[in-house]
Write a protein that holds these residues in place. Structure first.
Motif, short mmCIF file in Angstrom:
data_model
loop_
_atom_site.label_atom_id
_atom_site.label_comp_id
_atom_site.label_asym_id
_atom_site.label_seq_id
_atom_site.Cartn_x
_atom_site.Cartn_y
_atom_site.Cartn_z
N LYS A 259 0.82 -1.21 0.00
CA LYS A 259 0.00 0.00 0.00
C LYS A 259 0.86 1.26 0.00
CE LYS A 259 -3.04 2.48 3.12
NZ LYS A 259 -3.56 2.54 4.48
N GLU A 260 0.45 2.25 -0.78
CA GLU A 260 1.15 3.53 -0.78
C GLU A 260 0.78 4.33 0.47
OE1 GLU A 260 2.37 7.37 -3.49
OE2 GLU A 260 0.96 5.91 -4.34
N VAL A 261 1.81 4.90 1.12
CA VAL A 261 1.60 5.69 2.34
C VAL A 261 2.23 7.08 2.21
CG1 VAL A 261 1.31 3.69 3.85
CG2 VAL A 261 3.61 4.61 3.49
N THR A 262 2.48 7.52 0.97
CA THR A 262 3.01 8.86 0.73
C THR A 262 2.10 9.89 1.40
OG1 THR A 262 3.89 8.15 -1.40
CG2 THR A 262 3.64 10.53 -1.07
N GLY A 263 2.69 10.79 2.14
CA GLY A 263 1.92 11.87 2.76
C GLY A 263 1.21 11.50 4.04
N ILE A 264 1.25 10.24 4.45
CA ILE A 264 0.63 9.84 5.71
C ILE A 264 1.67 10.07 6.82
CG2 ILE A 264 -0.45 7.98 7.04
CD1 ILE A 264 -1.39 6.79 4.36
N ILE A 265 1.42 11.06 7.62
CA ILE A 265 2.42 11.58 8.55
C ILE A 265 2.93 10.54 9.54
CG2 ILE A 265 2.76 13.28 10.40
CD1 ILE A 265 1.05 15.19 8.70
N LYS A 266 2.10 9.60 9.97
CA LYS A 266 2.56 8.65 10.98
C LYS A 266 3.71 7.78 10.48
CE LYS A 266 -0.75 4.83 10.41
NZ LYS A 266 -1.78 4.06 11.14
N TYR A 267 3.93 7.72 9.14
CA TYR A 267 5.04 6.95 8.57
C TYR A 267 6.32 7.77 8.41
CZ TYR A 267 1.71 3.23 7.71
OH TYR A 267 0.78 2.24 7.88
#
Length: 155
Positions: A134-142
């Motif tokens: 899964k793409e998590v670009t821009g998800i701050i928790k990562y």
């Protein structure tokens, strides 16, 4: 300099067979602020000081400045960092015209595998290997800065 990258979860260890290099990374943050972070990193026997700006709306682009520093300086600066120093192993995997960096986190972030690919433009086409999740670009928790404050084991 503007860094453009996409970030993904990794769904299997299959990437390790394709890795061209592997290195141990220890990093901490001298400053974590929504508009900027200041990071100290030791990668192998090299030290780095990095300043990152706020991400754009999509989370793919942001200002990044990095400078090579002496290992001893990096070790000293790590002692000044905010709580939550990260440890990880980074694998570099060439795929097509790009190199994926897969971080296998240790310590309080054990079990988290995140891949990043740097691009020349936000709409650049790139090859996606079958181990990419899964793409998590821009998800701050990562973001690494957030993982240092709210580790994966607490999710």
């Amino acid at each position: 300099m503007v860094e453009i990258e996409r970030k993904f979860l990794v769904k299997s260890n299959q990437f390790k067979e394709q890795a061209s290099s592997k290195s141990r990374i220890v990093q901490g943050f001298l400053n974590i602020h929504p508009e900027r972070t200041v990071r100290v990193r030791i990668k192998g026997d090299l030290g780095f000081l990095t300043v990152k700006g706020i991400s754009n709306a999509s989370g793919t682009s942001r200002f990044e400045w990095e400078k090579l520093i002496d290992l001893e300086e990096a070790e000293s600066l790590l002692g000044l960092c905010e709580e939550g120093v990260l440890e990880k192993t980074r694998y570099e995997i060439p795929i097509g015209k790009h190199t994926y960096e897969v971080d296998e986190f240790h310590g309080e972030n054990q079990g988290l595998l995140v891949a990043e690919v740097e691009l020349n433009s936000e709409d650049e086409i790139f090859e996606k290997p079958n181990w990419l999740g899964k793409e998590v670009t821009g998800i701050i928790k990562y973001y690494n800065s957030q993982l240092s404050k709210e580790p994966y084991k607490n999710w």
